[in-house]
Design an enzyme around this catalytic site. Sequence first.
Site: not given
Ligand code: NAD
Length: 271
Positions: A45-46, A122, A148, A150
């Site tokens: 997905d990234g 996203n 207020r 994070d």
């Molecule tokens: P990453 O490699 O940390 O990937 C995060 C996970 O999010 C991967 O497993 C990916 O498959 C999944 N993902 C991405 N888009 C998705 C979607 N639309 N639906 C379901 N799963 C999805 O980071 P990255 O590859 O650079 O991806 C960035 C994305 O990571 C951001 O857009 C954000 O949504 C997500 N993210 C998630 C968290 C969390 O779940 N706690 C925290 C930070 C970022």
Amino acid sequence: MKFAIVSRGDDRSNNIKQTMKQYLTEFDLTYDKEEPELVISIGGDGTFLEAFRRYVHRIETTAFIGVHTGHLGFYADWTPDEVERLVIEIAKTPFQIVEYPLLEVTIRLNSGEKATRILALNEATIKTAEGSVVFDVQIRGEHFETFRGDGLCISTPSGSTAYNKALGGGIIHPSLEAIQMTEIASINNRVFRTIGSPLILPKHHTCLLSPLHDEDKSFLIAIDHTTETYSNVKSIQCRVAKERVRFVRYRPFPFWNRVRDSFVSEIKLDD
Ligand code: NAD
């Protein structure tokens, strides 16, 4: 038809990229990195988010499809085993397009420089490295709350299964033109009060976040997979974009099946 391929860069993804490029060229399609009509992402997905970012300036004429070389991706749903079938589909079958809503983020600075407008597939998250964020939150021009905590996450329906889901937000079907605002660790006590629930805003309902108090505080604004630091921020405006992302479909893969397969279906482990 003109196509481009964005690979995650590991050996497996690069090999699939070379194979697809060769096959598609043999079918008389043209590899064109500058002006593709179809962008194929190979990775996870990234990688798909990166492919979207690279070609978002051509959003109206470019469609996207993803092959996953790791675990099942939310956007990357073709497997490496299916690459030959996918090549034939691309070469022989007319496009079926599914369009999903995007988030428009407009960042304005106190210095009065030209506003920065960014589209997210996203979400946008707004945090700070310096303590808590304090925002005046306006919805449709009316004060709603002072936040207020994070930070805040504003997501698209297709992004509702990503960070938004981890924050307790609801999953929204992408046929709904909406954005969702979820809180990241809000401070709630007798002095500070926020709604505490995710908010779902329809098209044309703009939400405006205006930092309070400290003009010098800088913000970490993440749009999908990329984060930038902004100082001197006057406001961050979020709404459903007029542009939409176009996914190529050669077979049905309903959204709820995608949600089920990503989050509910059990994976059988080998041992
Ligand atoms: P990453 O490699 O940390 O990937 C995060 C996970 O999010 C991967 O497993 C990916 O498959 C999944 N993902 C991405 N888009 C998705 C979607 N639309 N639906 C379901 N799963 C999805 O980071 P990255 O590859 O650079 O991806 C960035 C994305 O990571 C951001 O857009 C954000 O949504 C997500 N993210 C998630 C968290 C969390 O779940 N706690 C925290 C930070 C970022």
